[in-house]
Design a protein around this motif. Structure first.
Motif, mmCIF file in Angstrom:
data_model
loop_
_atom_site.group_PDB
_atom_site.id
_atom_site.type_symbol
_atom_site.label_atom_id
_atom_site.label_comp_id
_atom_site.label_asym_id
_atom_site.label_seq_id
_atom_site.Cartn_x
_atom_site.Cartn_y
_atom_site.Cartn_z
ATOM 1 N N ASP A 211 0.846 -1.187 0.000
ATOM 2 C CA ASP A 211 0.000 0.000 0.000
ATOM 3 C C ASP A 211 0.891 1.249 0.000
ATOM 4 O O ASP A 211 1.728 1.427 0.892
ATOM 5 C CB ASP A 211 -0.891 -0.009 1.238
ATOM 6 C CG ASP A 211 -2.022 1.009 1.159
ATOM 7 O OD1 ASP A 211 -1.813 2.070 0.548
ATOM 8 O OD2 ASP A 211 -3.101 0.743 1.728
ATOM 9 N N ARG B 5 0.191 4.135 0.766
ATOM 10 C CA ARG B 5 -0.041 4.939 1.968
ATOM 11 C C ARG B 5 0.932 4.587 3.084
ATOM 12 O O ARG B 5 1.318 5.444 3.880
ATOM 13 C CB ARG B 5 -1.480 4.749 2.460
ATOM 14 C CG ARG B 5 -2.546 5.341 1.551
ATOM 15 C CD ARG B 5 -3.916 5.039 2.097
ATOM 16 N NE ARG B 5 -4.128 3.589 2.210
ATOM 17 C CZ ARG B 5 -5.191 3.033 2.792
ATOM 18 N NH1 ARG B 5 -6.117 3.800 3.343
ATOM 19 N NH2 ARG B 5 -5.332 1.724 2.846
ATOM 20 N N HIS B 6 1.334 3.332 3.134
ATOM 21 C CA HIS B 6 2.265 2.917 4.177
ATOM 22 C C HIS B 6 3.633 3.579 3.982
ATOM 23 O O HIS B 6 4.300 3.940 4.959
ATOM 24 C CB HIS B 6 2.409 1.391 4.179
ATOM 25 C CG HIS B 6 1.128 0.678 4.496
ATOM 26 N ND1 HIS B 6 0.980 -0.692 4.377
ATOM 27 C CD2 HIS B 6 -0.083 1.150 4.927
ATOM 28 C CE1 HIS B 6 -0.256 -1.030 4.725
ATOM 29 N NE2 HIS B 6 -0.916 0.072 5.047
ATOM 30 N N GLN C 64 0.029 0.751 10.320
ATOM 31 C CA GLN C 64 0.541 0.800 8.949
ATOM 32 C C GLN C 64 2.016 0.420 8.889
ATOM 33 O O GLN C 64 2.451 -0.281 7.974
ATOM 34 C CB GLN C 64 0.319 2.193 8.366
ATOM 35 C CG GLN C 64 -1.134 2.499 8.056
ATOM 36 C CD GLN C 64 -1.305 3.801 7.298
ATOM 37 O OE1 GLN C 64 -0.329 4.488 6.982
ATOM 38 N NE2 GLN C 64 -2.540 4.155 6.999
ATOM 39 N N GLN D 253 2.320 -3.312 9.279
ATOM 40 C CA GLN D 253 1.964 -3.996 8.040
ATOM 41 C C GLN D 253 3.095 -3.901 7.020
ATOM 42 O O GLN D 253 3.396 -4.875 6.318
ATOM 43 C CB GLN D 253 0.683 -3.399 7.468
ATOM 44 C CG GLN D 253 -0.557 -3.682 8.282
ATOM 45 C CD GLN D 253 -1.786 -3.020 7.693
ATOM 46 O OE1 GLN D 253 -2.088 -3.178 6.504
ATOM 47 N NE2 GLN D 253 -2.504 -2.261 8.517
ATOM 48 N N GLU E 30 5.183 -6.959 5.300
ATOM 49 C CA GLU E 30 5.284 -7.127 3.851
ATOM 50 C C GLU E 30 6.728 -7.189 3.381
ATOM 51 O O GLU E 30 7.068 -7.921 2.444
ATOM 52 C CB GLU E 30 4.548 -5.986 3.143
ATOM 53 C CG GLU E 30 3.028 -6.032 3.319
ATOM 54 C CD GLU E 30 2.336 -4.795 2.784
ATOM 55 O OE1 GLU E 30 3.030 -3.752 2.649
ATOM 56 O OE2 GLU E 30 1.131 -4.847 2.513
#
Length: 299
Positions: free
Chosen positions: A2, A4-5, A35, A38, A42
């Motif tokens: 993402d 945004r992260h 975030q 996450q 990832e």
């Protein structure tokens, strides 16, 4: 992953901590923490670790910074397609030393504000070595500074102008009894100058060292205006770009001293990361800088 992260990760770096990043982004602190967790999952790496009460970047987190900047820069480029027309929007981050900011950029900034009122302009003043470093990390868009760039810095540079330097003192200073071109002497006065990374301070101190000239004290100030007022009050002498003291020399508030490195020059440059996308805001700002310094070649 993402995007945004990565934006959250960059905001934490810029704002200094999770809570300030949350305020900037309009998130709760728990959202920012989630975030980052996450993103760490990832990437299968740890980006931050808790040291005392602070969350500190890990070595792998530091390695991610330039890649995150490059990714987000590309996202900006994609998002800008077809959006600008006659209106320039977005953000522009500039780093500049105090001397250029105070004495050379006021006209440029006024014109930029007039031509691009919708651009969010951020300016920080730093010494040239710090500007070089944050440009290399992609933390600002443009750096205007004196040339301290090496071939390994991954920067594109454009030479703007060469500037003379001047050693100045108060009219009350007993300059007739002083010969700073003479080596091997001790002088009973103070050097009033910017912090140790100032490029013109380095030039003068190198000259003093090579010629075994010693002053009895150094007063370190961050403000050129404060330096000039202290010198005018006969608290010591200073070595500054001539354009910063021209008015005081003409009015007689300051006098110039001869010194063996008076013929030294500093070169002002405009620089940006070689992989940086040249946004419309960047392009306009650099065009105005070029016109202000009478540079013929295009950026």
């Amino acid at each position: 992953m993402d995007i945004r992260h990565f934006k959250t990760f960059k905001s934490i770096i810029e704002e200094g901590n999770f809570s300030n990043a949350a305020v900037k982004l309009g998130y709760t602190q728990s959202t920012v923490t989630s975030q980052i967790q996450q993103l760490e999952q990832e990437l299968s790496i740890k980006l931050f670790e808790k040291i005392g009460r602070n969350m500190v970047l890990t070595s792998l987190g530091k390695e991610l910074i330039p890649y995150a900047n490059e990714l987000l820069d590309m996202v900006k480029k994609i998002e800008s397609i077809g959006k600008y027309g006659d209106k320039i929007t977005g953000e522009l981050k500039i780093a500049v030393p105090e001397s250029l900011m105070s004495y050379k950029l006021q006209k440029v900034l006024a014109l930029f504000k007039e031509k691009a009122p919708n651009v969010k302009l951020s300016i920080i003043t730093l010494n040239c070595f710090a500007i070089r470093n944050i440009l290399s990390m992609g933390e600002v868009d443009i750096g205007l500074m004196y040339n301290v760039v090496t071939q390994n810095d991954n920067l594109t540079t454009i030479q703007l102008a060469d500037f003379n330097l001047a050693l100045v003192c108060s009219p009350l200073f007993q300059q007739d009894k002083l010969d700073l071109c003479k080596p091997n002497q001790e002088i009973n006065t103070s050097l009033i100058i910017n912090e140790v990374e100032s490029i013109y301070r380095k030039i003068l101190e190198s000259y003093f060292h090579d010629n075994n000239i010693k002053l009895n004290n150094t007063i370190e100030l961050w403000s050129i205006e404060a330096i000039k007022k202290c010198v005018a009050s006969n608290l010591g002498i200073s070595f500054l770009p001539r354009f910063t003291v021209e008015e005081e020399l003409e009015s007689g508030k300051l006098k110039e001293l001869k010194v063996g490195c008076s013929d030294s020059k500093i070169t002002a440059i405009c620089a940006y990361h070689k992989n940086k996308w040249i946004s419309p805001a960047m392009s306009l700002f650099m065009e105005l800088v070029r016109d202000n310094f009478n540079i013929v070649d295009n950026f």
